[in-house]
Design a protein around this motif. Sequence first.
Motif, PDB file in Angstrom:
ATOM      1  N   LEU A  30      17.927  38.308 -17.074  1.00 50.63           N
ATOM      2  CA  LEU A  30      17.814  39.757 -16.995  1.00 50.63           C
ATOM      3  C   LEU A  30      19.194  40.398 -16.899  1.00 50.63           C
ATOM      4  CD1 LEU A  30      15.924  42.201 -16.775  1.00 50.63           C
ATOM      5  CD2 LEU A  30      15.901  41.860 -14.290  1.00 50.63           C
ATOM      6  N   ALA A  31      20.078  39.802 -16.095  1.00 53.23           N
ATOM      7  CA  ALA A  31      21.445  40.316 -15.976  1.00 53.23           C
ATOM      8  C   ALA A  31      22.175  40.215 -17.318  1.00 53.23           C
ATOM      9  CB  ALA A  31      22.192  39.549 -14.900  1.00 53.23           C
ATOM     10  N   PHE A  32      21.962  39.105 -18.035  1.00 51.76           N
ATOM     11  CA  PHE A  32      22.612  38.913 -19.334  1.00 51.76           C
ATOM     12  C   PHE A  32      22.122  39.945 -20.351  1.00 51.76           C
ATOM     13  CE2 PHE A  32      22.593  37.060 -23.599  1.00 51.76           C
ATOM     14  CZ  PHE A  32      23.919  36.677 -23.740  1.00 51.76           C
ATOM     15  N   LEU A  33      20.821  40.181 -20.386  1.00 52.37           N
ATOM     16  CA  LEU A  33      20.260  41.125 -21.351  1.00 52.37           C
ATOM     17  C   LEU A  33      20.680  42.559 -21.029  1.00 52.37           C
ATOM     18  CD1 LEU A  33      16.657  39.658 -21.787  1.00 52.37           C
ATOM     19  CD2 LEU A  33      18.569  39.512 -23.395  1.00 52.37           C
ATOM     20  N   LEU A  34      20.763  42.895 -19.750  1.00 58.34           N
ATOM     21  CA  LEU A  34      21.212  44.234 -19.373  1.00 58.34           C
ATOM     22  C   LEU A  34      22.678  44.446 -19.747  1.00 58.34           C
ATOM     23  CD1 LEU A  34      19.505  44.665 -15.883  1.00 58.34           C
ATOM     24  CD2 LEU A  34      18.913  45.839 -18.018  1.00 58.34           C
ATOM     25  N   ALA A  35      23.467  43.356 -19.672  1.00 55.81           N
ATOM     26  CA  ALA A  35      24.889  43.465 -20.008  1.00 55.81           C
ATOM     27  C   ALA A  35      25.109  43.559 -21.513  1.00 55.81           C
ATOM     28  CB  ALA A  35      25.655  42.275 -19.438  1.00 55.81           C
ATOM     29  N   THR A  36      24.305  42.844 -22.293  1.00 59.75           N
ATOM     30  CA  THR A  36      24.502  42.814 -23.743  1.00 59.75           C
ATOM     31  C   THR A  36      23.644  43.844 -24.478  1.00 59.75           C
ATOM     32  OG1 THR A  36      22.838  41.048 -23.930  1.00 59.75           O
ATOM     33  CG2 THR A  36      25.147  40.373 -23.704  1.00 59.75           C
ATOM     34  N   ARG A  37      22.571  44.321 -23.858  1.00 57.27           N
ATOM     35  CA  ARG A  37      21.692  45.363 -24.406  1.00 57.27           C
ATOM     36  C   ARG A  37      21.207  45.067 -25.829  1.00 57.27           C
ATOM     37  NH1 ARG A  37      21.316  49.680 -21.196  1.00 57.27           N
ATOM     38  NH2 ARG A  37      22.871  49.951 -19.542  1.00 57.27           N
ATOM     39  N   PRO A  38      20.537  43.937 -26.038  1.00 59.87           N
ATOM     40  CA  PRO A  38      19.979  43.666 -27.376  1.00 59.87           C
ATOM     41  C   PRO A  38      18.716  44.489 -27.586  1.00 59.87           C
ATOM     42  CG  PRO A  38      19.314  41.948 -25.884  1.00 59.87           C
ATOM     43  CD  PRO A  38      20.217  42.861 -25.091  1.00 59.87           C
ATOM     44  N   PRO A  39      18.279  44.692 -28.826  1.00 59.90           N
ATOM     45  CA  PRO A  39      17.012  45.397 -29.062  1.00 59.90           C
ATOM     46  C   PRO A  39      15.832  44.569 -28.566  1.00 59.90           C
ATOM     47  CG  PRO A  39      17.866  44.482 -31.107  1.00 59.90           C
ATOM     48  CD  PRO A  39      18.953  44.303 -30.088  1.00 59.90           C
ATOM     49  N   LEU A  40      14.743  45.252 -28.221  1.00 60.00           N
ATOM     50  CA  LEU A  40      13.543  44.553 -27.782  1.00 60.00           C
ATOM     51  C   LEU A  40      12.960  43.735 -28.929  1.00 60.00           C
ATOM     52  CD1 LEU A  40      11.726  47.328 -25.726  1.00 60.00           C
ATOM     53  CD2 LEU A  40      12.742  45.240 -24.805  1.00 60.00           C
ATOM     54  N   PRO A  41      12.335  42.601 -28.618  1.00 60.64           N
ATOM     55  CA  PRO A  41      11.642  41.851 -29.680  1.00 60.64           C
ATOM     56  C   PRO A  41      10.558  42.708 -30.328  1.00 60.64           C
ATOM     57  CG  PRO A  41      11.868  40.519 -27.692  1.00 60.64           C
ATOM     58  CD  PRO A  41      12.269  41.901 -27.327  1.00 60.64           C
ATOM     59  N   GLN A  42      10.294  42.445 -31.585  1.00 57.81           N
ATOM     60  CA  GLN A  42       9.245  43.172 -32.297  1.00 57.81           C
ATOM     61  C   GLN A  42       7.879  42.594 -31.933  1.00 57.81           C
ATOM     62  OE1 GLN A  42      10.146  43.217 -36.486  1.00 57.81           O
ATOM     63  NE2 GLN A  42      12.272  43.833 -36.151  1.00 57.81           N
ATOM     64  N   ARG A  43       6.832  43.318 -32.308  1.00 56.82           N
ATOM     65  CA  ARG A  43       5.485  42.936 -31.872  1.00 56.82           C
ATOM     66  C   ARG A  43       5.122  41.520 -32.292  1.00 56.82           C
ATOM     67  NH1 ARG A  43       0.565  46.886 -33.363  1.00 56.82           N
ATOM     68  NH2 ARG A  43       1.804  48.184 -31.931  1.00 56.82           N
ATOM     69  N   HIS A  44       5.448  41.138 -33.526  1.00 61.17           N
ATOM     70  CA  HIS A  44       5.052  39.815 -34.011  1.00 61.17           C
ATOM     71  C   HIS A  44       5.849  38.686 -33.361  1.00 61.17           C
ATOM     72  CE1 HIS A  44       8.574  40.666 -36.549  1.00 61.17           C
ATOM     73  NE2 HIS A  44       8.700  39.351 -36.650  1.00 61.17           N
ATOM     74  N   GLN A  45       6.910  39.024 -32.624  1.00 66.61           N
ATOM     75  CA  GLN A  45       7.737  37.996 -31.985  1.00 66.61           C
ATOM     76  C   GLN A  45       7.265  37.652 -30.572  1.00 66.61           C
ATOM     77  OE1 GLN A  45      11.436  40.168 -32.410  1.00 66.61           O
ATOM     78  NE2 GLN A  45      12.067  38.917 -34.159  1.00 66.61           N
ATOM     79  N   TRP A  46       6.400  38.487 -29.998  1.00 72.07           N
ATOM     80  CA  TRP A  46       5.983  38.244 -28.619  1.00 72.07           C
ATOM     81  C   TRP A  46       5.109  36.996 -28.491  1.00 72.07           C
ATOM     82  CZ3 TRP A  46       8.703  40.314 -25.042  1.00 72.07           C
ATOM     83  CH2 TRP A  46       9.245  41.577 -25.183  1.00 72.07           C
ATOM     84  N   LYS A  47       4.254  36.729 -29.495  1.00 69.30           N
ATOM     85  CA  LYS A  47       3.383  35.544 -29.406  1.00 69.30           C
ATOM     86  C   LYS A  47       4.185  34.243 -29.389  1.00 69.30           C
ATOM     87  CE  LYS A  47      -0.427  33.091 -31.647  1.00 69.30           C
ATOM     88  NZ  LYS A  47      -1.393  33.074 -32.794  1.00 69.30           N
ATOM     89  N   PRO A  48       5.142  34.017 -30.327  1.00 65.25           N
ATOM     90  CA  PRO A  48       5.950  32.792 -30.231  1.00 65.25           C
ATOM     91  C   PRO A  48       6.721  32.695 -28.921  1.00 65.25           C
ATOM     92  CG  PRO A  48       6.207  33.804 -32.385  1.00 65.25           C
ATOM     93  CD  PRO A  48       5.447  34.784 -31.554  1.00 65.25           C
ATOM     94  N   LEU A  49       7.242  33.828 -28.429  1.00 63.39           N
ATOM     95  CA  LEU A  49       7.947  33.813 -27.149  1.00 63.39           C
ATOM     96  C   LEU A  49       6.996  33.433 -26.012  1.00 63.39           C
ATOM     97  CD1 LEU A  49      10.193  36.993 -27.527  1.00 63.39           C
ATOM     98  CD2 LEU A  49      10.973  34.615 -27.477  1.00 63.39           C
ATOM     99  N   GLY A  50       5.773  33.939 -26.080  1.00 65.63           N
ATOM    100  CA  GLY A  50       4.787  33.598 -25.059  1.00 65.63           C
ATOM    101  C   GLY A  50       4.435  32.119 -25.071  1.00 65.63           C
TER     102      GLY A  50
END
Length: 311
Positions: free
Chosen positions: A57-77
Motif C-alpha cells: 500500500l505504501a509503495f502504490l501510494l508513492a508511485t500512484r499507478p492507475p487502478l487495474p481495469q475490470r477484467h484484471q480483477w479476476k486474475p488478481l483475485g
Amino acid sequence: MKLKDETLGMWLGVLGVAIFAVTLPMTRLATGTTEAPQLSPWFVTVGRAALAGLLSLAFLLATRPPLPQRHQWKPLGMAVLGNCLGFPLLLGYALRTVTASHAAVITALLPLATAAVAAWVLHQRARLGFWVCAVLGSSLVVVFSVLRASQHGHGFSFEWADLMLVGAVVCASVGYVFGAQVTPSLGAERVICWVCVMALPFSLPATLALWPQQPVATSAWVGFAYVGMFSMWMGFFAWYRGLAIGGALRVSQTQLLQPFLSILAAVPLLGEQLDLVTLAFAAAVVATVVVGKKLSQPRVVARPATAGGTA
C-alpha cells in the motif's frame, strides 16, 4: 539486449530464488513443530499477507499507478487465493510435521506444475514428452514420500503433510499463472502489490484477531518477519525485475537452484543434516523439470528457406 543487462538480470534472478528458497526453513521457524508449536499456520498466513499488504500500500501510494481495469480483477483475485492464502497455509501446516529439506523435494515440482497449469488455463498445447516428464517427476515425489514415511515407522503410505505440500504447489502455480496474465499490462512489481493490497481487508483484521496470546520464541518472530517482508514482497521485486532485464527464458532457469538452496539453508537455520537420499531425489526431480520445461512448448516447424534469402 546488452551483456551487462543479461548479467544483472541473471543475478537479480538468483537473488529472488535465494530469497524464496529460505521461505521453507523460515516458515518452519515461524510455525514450530508439532511437539514445540510456535505461531499458528493461520496467523503466519494472514500475518505475512497483512505485512506485505501494508508495504505494498505504501509503495502504490508513492508511485500512484492507475487502478487495474475490470477484467484484471479476476486474475488478481485468483493470485490472492493461490499465493496469499493457499500456498502459505498448506505449507505452514505441512512444515510442522516434515523437515524443510523434505518439503524442498516436493516443492521442486513447482516449475513443472506452473507449466502444466499454464497449458490448462492459457490453452497452451504441450508436447507429449512434457506430460511424460510431469508424470515421472510426480512419481519420484510419491516414491520419496512413501520411502520417508516407511523410515519414520508410518508404513508404506503417503503422509498428510505430503498431500498438503502437493496442494501448496498447486495453489502457488495457479497464483503464478493468473498473476502472469496481467503482468504485461500492470507491470511486474505492481502485480504483487495489488495482490497483497486486495488481501488487506481480510488479512489485516484476521491478523489482529489471531494475534498470539501465549509467549512466542524470538526465532519464530524472525521467521514470520522474513516470510512477510521478503518471501511475500521483496523477493518478487528482485525476481520480476530479473526476468524483465535478463529475459524470462534465461533467468527462469535459476529457479532450478531453489530446492538445493532450501536444503542448504535448513542446515544452519534449523540444524537439519545434509541427507544424500534427499539431495539425490531433489536432483532427480529437478532433472525432470529441466527436460519438461524444454518440452513445455509445441515443436516449432521451421519454414523452408526462400530464394534470395540471407543465410
